[in-house]
Structure formats: C-alpha cells, structure tokens
Design a protein around this motif. Structure first.
Motif, PDB file in Angstrom:
ATOM      1  N   PHE A   1     -19.869   2.596   5.707  1.00  0.00           N
ATOM      2  CA  PHE A   1     -19.295   3.837   6.393  1.00  0.00           C
ATOM      3  C   PHE A   1     -18.000   4.338   5.553  1.00  0.00           C
ATOM      4  CE2 PHE A   1     -17.230   6.490   9.044  1.00  0.00           C
ATOM      5  CZ  PHE A   1     -18.010   7.697   9.690  1.00  0.00           C
ATOM      6  N   HIS A   2     -17.910   5.348   5.095  1.00  0.00           N
ATOM      7  CA  HIS A   2     -16.806   5.811   4.413  1.00  0.00           C
ATOM      8  C   HIS A   2     -15.730   6.385   5.219  1.00  0.00           C
ATOM      9  CE1 HIS A   2     -18.721   5.014   0.334  1.00  0.00           C
ATOM     10  NE2 HIS A   2     -19.599   5.658   0.885  1.00  0.00           N
ATOM     11  N   ASN A   3     -14.471   6.026   5.095  1.00  0.00           N
ATOM     12  CA  ASN A   3     -13.208   6.876   5.706  1.00  0.00           C
ATOM     13  C   ASN A   3     -12.131   6.531   4.729  1.00  0.00           C
ATOM     14  OD1 ASN A   3     -11.543   7.513   7.810  1.00  0.00           O
ATOM     15  ND2 ASN A   3     -11.394   5.469   8.894  1.00  0.00           N
ATOM     16  N   TYR A   4     -12.277   7.699   3.952  1.00  0.00           N
ATOM     17  CA  TYR A   4     -11.255   7.865   2.832  1.00  0.00           C
ATOM     18  C   TYR A   4     -10.910   9.338   2.289  1.00  0.00           C
ATOM     19  CZ  TYR A   4     -14.625   8.171  -1.034  1.00  0.00           C
ATOM     20  OH  TYR A   4     -15.667   8.438  -1.622  1.00  0.00           O
ATOM     21  N   GLY A   5      -9.717   9.437   1.887  1.00  0.00           N
ATOM     22  CA  GLY A   5      -9.526  10.925   1.354  1.00  0.00           C
ATOM     23  C   GLY A   5      -8.563  11.564   2.188  1.00  0.00           C
ATOM     24  N   HIS A   6      -7.739  11.065   2.903  1.00  0.00           N
ATOM     25  CA  HIS A   6      -6.887  11.740   3.889  1.00  0.00           C
ATOM     26  C   HIS A   6      -5.602  12.640   3.413  1.00  0.00           C
ATOM     27  CE1 HIS A   6      -9.395   8.654   5.991  1.00  0.00           C
ATOM     28  NE2 HIS A   6      -9.263   9.131   6.841  1.00  0.00           N
ATOM     29  N   GLY A   7      -5.387  12.609   2.130  1.00  0.00           N
ATOM     30  CA  GLY A   7      -4.432  13.281   1.640  1.00  0.00           C
ATOM     31  C   GLY A   7      -3.174  12.926   1.917  1.00  0.00           C
ATOM     32  N   GLY A   8      -2.236  13.690   2.470  1.00  0.00           N
ATOM     33  CA  GLY A   8      -0.846  13.485   3.084  1.00  0.00           C
ATOM     34  C   GLY A   8      -0.833  13.208   4.531  1.00  0.00           C
ATOM     35  N   SER A   9      -2.047  13.283   5.308  1.00  0.00           N
ATOM     36  CA  SER A   9      -1.967  12.917   6.723  1.00  0.00           C
ATOM     37  C   SER A   9      -2.620  11.574   7.111  1.00  0.00           C
ATOM     38  CB  SER A   9      -2.994  14.123   7.224  1.00  0.00           C
ATOM     39  OG  SER A   9      -2.358  15.275   6.841  1.00  0.00           O
ATOM     40  N   GLY A  10      -2.611  10.505   6.386  1.00  0.00           N
ATOM     41  CA  GLY A  10      -2.955   9.286   6.771  1.00  0.00           C
ATOM     42  C   GLY A  10      -2.369   9.010   8.354  1.00  0.00           C
ATOM     43  N   PHE A  11      -1.218   8.899   8.380  1.00  0.00           N
ATOM     44  CA  PHE A  11      -0.755   8.620   9.699  1.00  0.00           C
ATOM     45  C   PHE A  11      -0.951   9.605  10.679  1.00  0.00           C
ATOM     46  CE2 PHE A  11       1.564   5.425   7.044  1.00  0.00           C
ATOM     47  CZ  PHE A  11       1.911   4.416   7.929  1.00  0.00           C
TER      48      PHE A  11
ATOM     49  N   THR B   1       0.804  -1.017   0.151  1.00  0.00           N
ATOM     50  CA  THR B   1       0.017  -0.185  -0.068  1.00  0.00           C
ATOM     51  C   THR B   1       0.972   1.256   0.041  1.00  0.00           C
ATOM     52  OG1 THR B   1      -0.087   0.119   2.678  1.00  0.00           O
ATOM     53  CG2 THR B   1      -1.810  -1.460   1.306  1.00  0.00           C
ATOM     54  N   VAL B   2       0.463   2.518  -0.079  1.00  0.00           N
ATOM     55  CA  VAL B   2       1.033   3.526  -0.177  1.00  0.00           C
ATOM     56  C   VAL B   2       1.360   3.918   1.122  1.00  0.00           C
ATOM     57  CG1 VAL B   2      -1.028   5.033   0.065  1.00  0.00           C
ATOM     58  CG2 VAL B   2       0.868   6.020  -0.793  1.00  0.00           C
ATOM     59  N   SER B   3       0.725   3.585   2.169  1.00  0.00           N
ATOM     60  CA  SER B   3       1.135   3.828   3.650  1.00  0.00           C
ATOM     61  C   SER B   3       2.404   3.095   3.717  1.00  0.00           C
ATOM     62  CB  SER B   3       0.090   3.010   4.519  1.00  0.00           C
ATOM     63  OG  SER B   3      -1.268   3.693   4.463  1.00  0.00           O
ATOM     64  N   HIS B   4       2.700   2.083   3.160  1.00  0.00           N
ATOM     65  CA  HIS B   4       4.156   1.305   3.572  1.00  0.00           C
ATOM     66  C   HIS B   4       5.211   2.135   2.985  1.00  0.00           C
ATOM     67  CE1 HIS B   4       7.022  -1.749   3.396  1.00  0.00           C
ATOM     68  NE2 HIS B   4       6.561  -2.140   4.626  1.00  0.00           N
ATOM     69  N   LYS B   5       4.987   3.110   1.919  1.00  0.00           N
ATOM     70  CA  LYS B   5       6.130   3.826   1.351  1.00  0.00           C
ATOM     71  C   LYS B   5       6.415   5.206   2.048  1.00  0.00           C
ATOM     72  CE  LYS B   5       4.711   2.235  -3.155  1.00  0.00           C
ATOM     73  NZ  LYS B   5       4.038   2.675  -4.553  1.00  0.00           N
ATOM     74  N   VAL B   6       5.537   5.683   2.765  1.00  0.00           N
ATOM     75  CA  VAL B   6       5.719   7.318   3.276  1.00  0.00           C
ATOM     76  C   VAL B   6       6.467   7.186   4.294  1.00  0.00           C
ATOM     77  CG1 VAL B   6       3.429   7.728   2.295  1.00  0.00           C
ATOM     78  CG2 VAL B   6       3.724   6.973   4.884  1.00  0.00           C
ATOM     79  N   GLY B   7       7.004   8.623   4.878  1.00  0.00           N
ATOM     80  CA  GLY B   7       7.624   8.687   6.101  1.00  0.00           C
ATOM     81  C   GLY B   7       7.245   8.535   7.347  1.00  0.00           C
ATOM     82  N   ALA B   8       5.613   8.818   7.470  1.00  0.00           N
ATOM     83  CA  ALA B   8       5.037   8.540   8.493  1.00  0.00           C
ATOM     84  C   ALA B   8       5.026   9.478   9.618  1.00  0.00           C
ATOM     85  CB  ALA B   8       4.868   7.118   8.625  1.00  0.00           C
ATOM     86  N   ILE B   9       5.447  10.690   9.648  1.00  0.00           N
ATOM     87  CA  ILE B   9       5.592  11.531  10.795  1.00  0.00           C
ATOM     88  C   ILE B   9       4.345  12.212  10.865  1.00  0.00           C
ATOM     89  CG2 ILE B   9       6.445  13.798   9.390  1.00  0.00           C
ATOM     90  CD1 ILE B   9       8.456  13.617  12.187  1.00  0.00           C
ATOM     91  N   TRP B  10       3.963  12.401  12.230  1.00  0.00           N
ATOM     92  CA  TRP B  10       2.978  13.143  12.589  1.00  0.00           C
ATOM     93  C   TRP B  10       2.867  14.808  12.112  1.00  0.00           C
ATOM     94  CZ3 TRP B  10       1.196  17.544  15.131  1.00  0.00           C
ATOM     95  CH2 TRP B  10      -0.217  17.570  15.619  1.00  0.00           C
ATOM     96  N   PHE B  11       2.164  15.211  10.962  1.00  0.00           N
ATOM     97  CA  PHE B  11       2.074  16.510  10.726  1.00  0.00           C
ATOM     98  C   PHE B  11       0.623  16.652   9.868  1.00  0.00           C
ATOM     99  CE2 PHE B  11       3.217  19.662   7.064  1.00  0.00           C
ATOM    100  CZ  PHE B  11       3.084  20.633   7.830  1.00  0.00           C
ATOM    101  N   PRO B  12      -0.168  17.456  10.164  1.00  0.00           N
ATOM    102  CA  PRO B  12      -1.331  17.670   9.405  1.00  0.00           C
ATOM    103  C   PRO B  12      -0.870  18.353   8.078  1.00  0.00           C
ATOM    104  CG  PRO B  12      -1.693  18.418  11.490  1.00  0.00           C
ATOM    105  CD  PRO B  12      -0.204  18.279  11.567  1.00  0.00           C
ATOM    106  N   PHE B  13      -1.281  17.649   6.821  1.00  0.00           N
ATOM    107  CA  PHE B  13      -0.780  18.381   5.698  1.00  0.00           C
ATOM    108  C   PHE B  13      -1.824  17.696   4.541  1.00  0.00           C
ATOM    109  CE2 PHE B  13       1.313  17.190   1.621  1.00  0.00           C
ATOM    110  CZ  PHE B  13       1.620  18.611   1.281  1.00  0.00           C
TER     111      PHE B  13
END
Length: 313
Positions: A285-295, A38-50
C-alpha cells in the motif's frame, strides 16, 4: 497478532506505524535512515496545507490530522497550538479554512498583515516540533512492541518481499523504488534562527516565492524556497540572502536575525499523493508524495490507511 511492515521513518512512516499498532497490528519499521536523518526532521512542521494534491482528499486528511493533534499534546513532545497568520488572495485554495473548528480562525486585522498583503486569516493551528515530536513517536512505537531495522530498499520487488503486507512511506525514495516519474523533489532551504518576538505567518501566493516564519520554543524557522525538480542539497548564500530580504521587507522585524543554521531538504512533490494498493504487487500500500504538507496530513492518512488495511484482512 497480525503482522505488517512499514517502510520509511519520517513523519508519514511513524504515524502510519503507530496508527496500525493502535488497530492491533504487530509492526516492523524499516528505513534507509532513522527519523533524525529524514527531511521530516529538518522542517518547521506547522499545520498548513501546502503543495499537495488532490485538494478534496488533502483537505479531509488535513482536518483529521488537526483533530488528532488536539489529542497529541503531551508534556515535552513538541506539540502545541499557536496563532498563525496565513496570507491569501483570489487564486488561493482556502477550502480547508471553512472546516476548522469554530472559534479557531478569523480574518486578520490590518496591523497583523505582513507588508504588501491585503487579506489573511489568523488561525490557531498545530505545531509539532520535529526534534521533540519525532523521537516521541519513535519511542512510542518501540514501547508499543514495534521493532526498527535499517534496510535500504532499491526496488519494488524487494519492497514486496519484506512482508505479507507492506506500507510504502519512503517519500522521495519512492521515485527510484517505484520508478515514479510523477514524483519530483521540491527543494526547500530554511534558516534556523534565534527566537524572535513575532507571530508565525506564511505567504505562499506565488510559486517560487514561498515565505514564512515559524516561532518555536527555542528557535525560529524562516523560509523558504520551493524550487521544483532541484536536487541541490547544499545551502545557497543567494537563497539565504533572498529569505532574509523577504523577511525584512515584510516588516516583521527591523533587522536580520542571528542565524544558527542553514538547512536544505527535498520535499516529495507529486501530481497527487499516491495513496492506494499497488497494481503489480497488491501486498504493497503506497502512502507517499505529500509535498510540503507531511506534518499537516500525516495522521489523517495514517488513520485512514489503518482502517483500509484492517478492513481488507
């Protein structure tokens, strides 16, 4: 025991599944790909609303997630709290900064500012390294009695037929499943490099000029790009050169780092997060569209939806 199906195996799907289990649900997780694809596995995953809307809700979810991560620090699972320099200007939304715990955020000193930056915060924020945290969550889900199946969903009707209740955490895949024209890819290219003796930081003041570095235990993530409606999954040498040039010009390091890997991922960007029951299929129930702020918002959304779902039954 009440049963529910969660569709999607990225950070949004995994946290939703675990949060529902903690509310007493028997959860089946289905996805086209496992978490490590998934794209989640690729990212830096730091907490930052973006790159996430709406601001008020995303700030609430972000702060809930921040507090949840304080309880998620287990040996070897990749969750830690690190100093993070966040550059901002008068156009930046920094409402989230006022809601961080006392003593965890302060104005940056001049010597801490990247070249060209005038104002910044230094905040102690969560880092959840995906190669460690995602398998931890997945194994936790399985150990709690969850089951996983690889199933590709192509339509909303097919999604609705999975179970009496279904949580849609399919990320960018929801564009085709839901025929959602508001959902578009935001292409991110990043570089995974050798560990560098620099403090993690981000500058996201101008659209199309996202720049950041995240120092992890065994590597660094240097980014990035934020190109809207760009479906290109191939790494671009021009983007690599651009990322390195921004990194050097920021004065963070005197020479280009050793690059281990060039990584491209498509973030699921939407006008605002879709966080609601479906009008046509009320069991979804939809829970998607979190942009660059998934983590950054995953646990806040997961805990909130678990309350909503449990309260509706």
């Amino acid at each position: 025991m009440r049963q529910i199906t969660v569709a999607g195996c990225g950070i949004i799907g995994l946290t939703s599944a675990v949060a529902l289990q903690e509310k007493g649900w028997k959860v089946r997780l289905i996805a086209k790909e496992r978490f490590d694809n998934t794209v989640s596995h690729k990212v830096g995953a730091i907490w930052f609303p973006f790159a996430i809307q709406p601001v008020e809700k995303s700030t609430r979810w972000s702060i809930k997630t921040y507090h949840k991560y304080t309880k998620e620090q287990f040996p070897g699972n990749g969750v830690s709290f690190i100093p993070f320099t966040i550059v901002y200007d008068t156009t930046s939304d920094i409402s989230w900064a006022q809601r961080l715990p006392a003593g965890t955020i302060r104005p940056a000193e001049n010597k801490e500012l990247p070249s060209g930056a005038e104002t910044a915060y230094v905040a102690i924020v969560p880092l959840a390294e995906p190669p460690l945290y995602l398998p931890h969550l997945f194994q936790r889900f399985i150990s709690n009695g969850g089951s996983f199946e690889k199933i590709e969903i192509k339509t909303l009707k097919q999604l609705s037929e999975l179970d009496n209740l279904v949580i849609n955490c399919t990320g960018l895949g929801a564009k085709f499943i839901c025929m959602d024209e508001e959902l578009i890819p935001m292409r991110g290219q990043i570089l995974r490099t050798e560990v560098l003796d620099v403090q993690s930081c981000v500058k996201s003041i101008r659209d199309g000029a996202l720049s950041y570095i995240i120092r992890r235990n065994n590597d660094c993530i240097i980014g990035g790009t934020d190109y809207l409606n760009d479906w290109n999954m191939n790494a671009s040498q021009n983007d690599t050169d651009l990322i390195i040039s921004r990194f050097i010009s920021a004065g963070l390091f005197p020479k280009p780092p050793v690059i281990f890997e060039e990584v491209v991922g498509l973030r699921p960007k939407r006008s605002e997060v879709r966080f609601t029951f479906d009008d046509q299929y009320p069991n979804i129930f939809h829970n998607y569209g979190h942009g660059g702020s998934g983590f950054t918002v995953a646990w806040g959304c997961a805990l909130e939806l678990a309350e909503i779902i449990s309260g509706s039954c």
